[in-house]
Design an enzyme around this catalytic site. Structure first.
Site, PDB file in Angstrom:
ATOM      1  N   LEU A  77      39.690  35.736  52.088  1.00  0.00           N
ATOM      2  CA  LEU A  77      39.831  36.295  50.746  1.00  0.00           C
ATOM      3  C   LEU A  77      40.907  37.371  50.801  1.00  0.00           C
ATOM      4  O   LEU A  77      40.927  38.185  51.731  1.00  0.00           O
ATOM      5  CB  LEU A  77      38.519  36.922  50.263  1.00  0.00           C
ATOM      6  CG  LEU A  77      37.417  35.973  49.773  1.00  0.00           C
ATOM      7  CD1 LEU A  77      36.142  36.759  49.486  1.00  0.00           C
ATOM      8  CD2 LEU A  77      37.856  35.212  48.530  1.00  0.00           C
ATOM      9  N   ASP A  78      41.805  37.376  49.823  1.00  0.00           N
ATOM     10  CA  ASP A  78      42.837  38.411  49.759  1.00  0.00           C
ATOM     11  C   ASP A  78      42.185  39.786  49.597  1.00  0.00           C
ATOM     12  O   ASP A  78      41.050  39.886  49.117  1.00  0.00           O
ATOM     13  CB  ASP A  78      43.771  38.169  48.571  1.00  0.00           C
ATOM     14  CG  ASP A  78      44.584  36.905  48.734  1.00  0.00           C
ATOM     15  OD1 ASP A  78      44.820  36.493  49.888  1.00  0.00           O
ATOM     16  OD2 ASP A  78      44.990  36.321  47.707  1.00  0.00           O
ATOM     17  N   PRO A  79      42.895  40.860  49.966  1.00  0.00           N
ATOM     18  CA  PRO A  79      42.343  42.207  49.785  1.00  0.00           C
ATOM     19  C   PRO A  79      41.864  42.465  48.359  1.00  0.00           C
ATOM     20  O   PRO A  79      40.815  43.091  48.150  1.00  0.00           O
ATOM     21  CB  PRO A  79      43.515  43.119  50.164  1.00  0.00           C
ATOM     22  CG  PRO A  79      44.282  42.324  51.163  1.00  0.00           C
ATOM     23  CD  PRO A  79      44.196  40.894  50.665  1.00  0.00           C
ATOM     24  N   LEU A  80      42.612  41.986  47.365  1.00  0.00           N
ATOM     25  CA  LEU A  80      42.233  42.176  45.968  1.00  0.00           C
ATOM     26  C   LEU A  80      40.887  41.540  45.646  1.00  0.00           C
ATOM     27  O   LEU A  80      40.116  42.058  44.837  1.00  0.00           O
ATOM     28  CB  LEU A  80      43.315  41.568  45.064  1.00  0.00           C
ATOM     29  CG  LEU A  80      42.987  41.446  43.568  1.00  0.00           C
ATOM     30  CD1 LEU A  80      43.043  42.815  42.905  1.00  0.00           C
ATOM     31  CD2 LEU A  80      43.953  40.479  42.886  1.00  0.00           C
ATOM     32  N   ALA A  81      40.593  40.399  46.280  1.00  0.00           N
ATOM     33  CA  ALA A  81      39.422  39.599  45.940  1.00  0.00           C
ATOM     34  C   ALA A  81      38.138  40.154  46.547  1.00  0.00           C
ATOM     35  O   ALA A  81      38.145  40.807  47.588  1.00  0.00           O
ATOM     36  CB  ALA A  81      39.625  38.163  46.402  1.00  0.00           C
TER      37      ALA A  81
END
Length: 338
Positions: A77-81
């Site tokens: 998962l991306d940092p944003l997610a």
């Protein structure tokens, strides 16, 4: 509850973690590794003895900071997610590939009027476009073309390689792509607009802005593959300082689907631009926020592990710390004893 007895320890297994927005998936793995390496649930007596007395490291130090327990995740998962991150320990790591192509569910917020290099709010502003003409009805009418079996083109700012070089290197260096980016077949099982926020929200476009030189590099890269694209801004002619509209999508998709690309392409389909400002994965295969189907497994909140990382927890009457008990309650044992 899985049967965990002293005679079966240590064990291998799979469990889900509710990742918060902010940290990288690898930092989550590093922190969990610190815990599992110190737990009789996953480590044998010999390994526990070797690490006895060593303090938990809260920042990765490369190989020197790695412990002897195998651990991995089944889909970054991306940092944003935020949301479901499937974790494998020991022989459980061999099962993680099953979660790359499984069905996943997401909810995501699209902010209109601006697209970024990464297709989300972590990137830099590449192009702005009119958004005032976009209505809930227009977005809902466009959803059908993104539902079912579709061909999806990955973004040029991705780590996918072409002739041995990541796509993002072509874009950043202005090197013409030798051929078009190959579309991928994905399945969008369901896609719905669940909330029209309009301008009633606190989101804003990224402050980082692509320079004209950076835009030219991207255009050059794409033109090399025969794509006639312009990143010229098309700002609103009126009320330019008004908060842009946003809306929330919920979707159930196959593995390999780029949620950010759906948002990016949908915004184009309604004559605007858009990017992701929130992204939550609520299901990854059988691991979910809230079990609703037979075989579903709930995930452990990250706060439970954060408490364990402070290394000051009491144990229960069976000798387990809170995070260990939470994992035991949700654990899928793989192949019994290691």
């Amino acid at each position: 509850m899985p049967k965990v007895s002293l005679s079966s320890l240590p064990i291998s297994g799979l469990f889900g973690v509710v990742k918060p927005s902010g940290p990288t998936s690898m930092s989550i793995i590093h922190d969990l590794q610190q815990l599992v390496a110190r737990s009789k649930l996953f480590a044998d007596e010999e390994k526990l003895e070797k690490i006895k007395g060593k303090k938990i490291q809260h920042k990765s130090r490369g190989k020197r900071g790695r412990e002897a327990i195998k651990i991995g995740q089944g889909g970054t998962l991306d940092p944003l997610a935020d949301g479901v991150l499937v974790i494998g320990v020991g022989k459980g790591t061999k099962k993680l590939s099953d979660f790359l192509n499984c069905t996943k569910e997401y909810s995501t917020t699209c902010l209109l009027g601006c697209e970024t290099d990464t297709y989300d709010s972590e990137g830099s502003r590449m192009r702005v476009a009119p958004w005032r003409h976009v209505t809930r009805e227009k977005v809902e009418a466009a959803l059908a073309q993104f539902t079912g079996e579709i061909m999806q083109t990955p973004p040029i700012f991705s780590a996918l390689k072409m002739d041995g070089m990541p796509l993002y290197d072509y874009a950043r260096k202005g090197i013409p792509l030798p051929r078009p980016i190959e579309p991928r077949k994905v399945v969008i099982h369901s896609l719905e607009l669940v909330e029209w926020k309009g301008t009633d929200h606190s989101f804003s476009w990224p402050t980082k802005i692509f320079s004209d030189e950076d835009k030219k590099a991207v255009e050059t890269a794409l033109h090399g593959a025969g794509e006639d694209i312009s990143l010229k801004d098309e700002p609103e002619t009126e009320a330019a300082d008004e908060t842009p509209a946003a809306f929330v999508l919920k979707m159930k998709v196959s593995g390999g689907t780029y949620v950010r690309s759906i948002v990016h392409d949908l915004a184009h389909a309604v004559g605007s631009a858009g990017h992701v400002v929130t992204l939550t994965r609520s299901r990854q295969g059988r691991f979910v926020f809230e079990p609703t189907e037979e075989g579903d497994r709930a995930c452990v909140p990250w706060e439970v592990f954060e408490k364990g990382l402070k290394d000051s927890e009491d144990v229960d009457e069976d000798g387990w710390k809170e995070w260990e008990r939470e994992v035991i309650d949700r654990l899928e044992i793989v192949d019994g004893k290691k």
